[in-house]
Design an enzyme around this catalytic site. Structure first.
Site, PDB file in Angstrom:
ATOM      1  N   SER A 117     -23.596 -10.749 -31.867  1.00 50.48           N
ATOM      2  CA  SER A 117     -24.912 -10.369 -32.378  1.00 50.48           C
ATOM      3  C   SER A 117     -24.869  -9.045 -33.117  1.00 50.48           C
ATOM      4  CB  SER A 117     -25.930 -10.316 -31.244  1.00 50.48           C
ATOM      5  OG  SER A 117     -25.443  -9.533 -30.191  1.00 50.48           O
ATOM      6  N   HIS A 138     -24.718 -17.529 -34.884  1.00 46.91           N
ATOM      7  CA  HIS A 138     -25.497 -16.642 -34.013  1.00 46.91           C
ATOM      8  C   HIS A 138     -26.704 -17.376 -33.438  1.00 46.91           C
ATOM      9  CE1 HIS A 138     -28.107 -12.824 -33.499  1.00 46.91           C
ATOM     10  NE2 HIS A 138     -27.395 -13.041 -32.418  1.00 46.91           N
ATOM     11  N   ASN A 188     -32.129  -9.206 -36.330  1.00 46.53           N
ATOM     12  CA  ASN A 188     -32.019  -7.908 -35.658  1.00 46.53           C
ATOM     13  C   ASN A 188     -32.180  -6.742 -36.629  1.00 46.53           C
ATOM     14  OD1 ASN A 188     -31.872  -8.691 -33.016  1.00 46.53           O
ATOM     15  ND2 ASN A 188     -29.658  -9.010 -33.068  1.00 46.53           N
TER      16      ASN A 188
END
Ligand code: NAI
Length: 499
Positions: A117, A138, A188
């Site tokens: 990640s 992912h 993210n």
């Protein structure tokens, strides 16, 4: 006759590995799950069997037949069609070593996917003899539930390998967002603004965490507000991701971590898991909604004439929802005039004080909401108490609770969502992912109510840009620099209107 499905070798039987093994098994693949920790392998088998059995009573037999759990990678059948998905500890050297061993064992043609990640897929691939075979796959936690897979292309990943992994993810019932290997990938990275800008607002004492959470839920359409979500994720984890992304982008102030969060982490207030974060948790602790502004009886009874100047979907919808009669006047800048009291308008990023000085009358700024037909809470900042009372009474008639906050630029929903949209534009501008892939990723990876490109189109790229430029003028902080791609889009006339 159709080809048998490729064998899947999942390395690492922790939270993610067992979820990945489960979705592969459910799609009919033979799966080897490898982990040196026998207890993890036992727990994974039990959990996978239990979860699959909820939907399919024959699951135990399927798991028995198709799932092999092994301590040693070299004990798995050396089938060269194997797709390896690695979900082990987040360390570059360990991942490189494990993938090198997998390439040795399965041969040059196997596909090596990593569920990292935060590490660079390019860097992981550089430790393997043929980096073109390495790709990011992912997943999001919990794997069987979350629909998104970011398929991450390293600098040397081949098109064929990207395609194999994207097809596999789709066959496993997932939606794919393609992204180049860059810190935070899509989710993210873009989501940092959701947390970071909300924390800025608390640092400036614009509003409490409770109020911001409520505004983001009931005005912004988010399932959870930023602070309750950080408490759920764990402030330690959320803070670590922010620090990694910030450092990876060479300390770009758009990602800078908050001192409020670092202090919580230092105090051990990680959130739900420790019983306290921004909020306290416990069986006896009840969460209550923050109080909205009280409606004053005299303001509710007053019959001030109301005029809608110009056209604006949010203002018009709120007026219609209130059931109050209003007249209309042509104007460039939309506002609701409460005759004799002043005007209410949607934030453009300046303060109410500035807008009032410009207009020469009391001004109340309303926050934006995601959908004015359903919003039930809105922030406001005002220069004048009687005008505030009139607007609070109008919003109450419309079924919207009003939350007066400090007179900060951009208020809450408009400011946070513009910053998320800006990050999305910048991600696309640098060719990390396409706008469609970014919207897909944010919808499915974070459960946002709309993709950031869809928001900026709904509000107009011009008003998103205007708000960001106003934030920049207020703070002169480079975190508020608008993406060049957003500026170009906002300033480009739509087709058919080029002069
Ligand atoms: P975890 O700590 O739950 O499980 C890791 C497993 O890997 C453990 O069972 C450990 O025994 C095993 N392991 C360690 N070294 C190994 C080796 N050399 N060979 C085989 N197995 C080994 O970790 P988790 O949360 O499942 O994360 C795994 C990976 O997935 C990490 O790269 C993480 O960054 C990534 N990830 C995690 C997410 C999450 O929400 N937990 C979300 C998306 C990605």
């Amino acid at each position: 006759m159709s080809q048998p499905l490729a064998p899947i070798c999942v390395i690492g039987a922790g939270t993610m590995g067992r979820g990945i093994a489960q979705v592969a098994l459910a799609s009919g693949h033979p799966v080897c799950l490898v982990d040196p920790d026998a207890a993890q392998l036992d727990a994974a088998r039990t959990e996978i069997t239990a979860r699959l059995s909820r939907k399919d009573p024959t699951a135990p037999a399927l798991v028995e037949e198709h799932l092999a759990t092994l301590a040693e990678l070299t004990d798995t059948p050396a089938d060269r069609r194997t797709v390896v998905v690695e979900a082990i500890v987040e360390r570059l050297d360990v991942k490189q070593k494990v993938l090198r061993r997998a390439a040795d064992h399965f041969g040059a043609s196997c596909v090596l996917a990593t569920n990292t990640s935060s590490l660079s897929v390019t860097a992981i691939a550089a430790g393997v003899p043929d980096p073109s075979r390495v790709v990011g796959m992912h997943f999001f936690n919990p794997v069987p539930v979350m629909k998104l897979v970011e398929v991450v292309r390293g600098l040397q990943t081949s098109d064929e390998v990207v395609e194999i992994i994207a097809d596999l993810a789709v066959r496993w019932g997932k939606s794919v967002a393609h992204v180049r290997s860059a810190p935070g990938f899509i989710v993210n990275r873009v989501a940092r603004a959701f947390y970071g800008e909300s924390l800025r607002l608390v640092e400036e004492r614009a509003a409490t965490t409770e109020t911001i959470d409520e505004l983001m839920r009931s005005g912004g359409g988010f399932r959870m507000g930023p602070f309750e979500l950080m408490d759920l994720i764990g402030n330690d984890v959320n803070f670590a991701v922010t620090q990694t992304v910030w450092a990876s982008y060479n300390y770009d102030p758009r990602f800078s971590p908050s001192l409020i969060q670092s202090e919580l982490v230092a105090a051990g207030r990680f959130g739900r898991k420790t019983g306290r974060g921004y909020y306290e948790y416990g069986e006896t602790i009840e969460r209550t909604l923050p109080p909205a502004a009280a409606v004053k009886a005299e303001a509710a009874a007053r019959t001030t004439p109301v005029v809608l100047h110009g056209s604006d979907d949010q203002l018009e919808t709120l007026l219609t929802r209130s059931g109050l009669g209003f007249s209309r006047k042509e104007a460039d800048t939309p506002r609701i005039e409460f005759v004799g009291l002043g005007s209410a308008t949607i934030t453009r990023g300046g303060s109410a004080r500035e807008e009032s000085a410009l207009r020469g009358e009391p001004v109340l700024l309303l926050d934006r909401c995601l959908d004015p037909t359903t919003a039930t809470a809105l922030a406001l900042a005002s220069t004048d108490a009687p005008l505030t009372d009139a607007v609070v009474a109008l919003l109450d008639r419309a079924g919207v609770r009003a939350f007066p906050i400090a007179d900060v630029p951009g208020l809450v929903v408009a400011r946070v969502l513009s910053m998320i949209a800006n990050e999305a534009w910048e991600t696309a501008h640098h060719g990390i992912a396409t706008p469609d892939d970014i919207d897909t990723a944010m919808l499915l990876g974070t459960n946002y109510p709309m993709g950031p490109f869809a928001w900026s189109a709904r509000w107009s790229t011009r008003s998103t840009l205007e708000l960001l430029d106003a934030l920049w003028s207020s703070y002169h902080d480079p975190r508020y620099r608008a993406s060049h791609a957003l500026r170009s889009a906002a300033l480009t006339p739509p087709p058919g209107n080029r002069g």
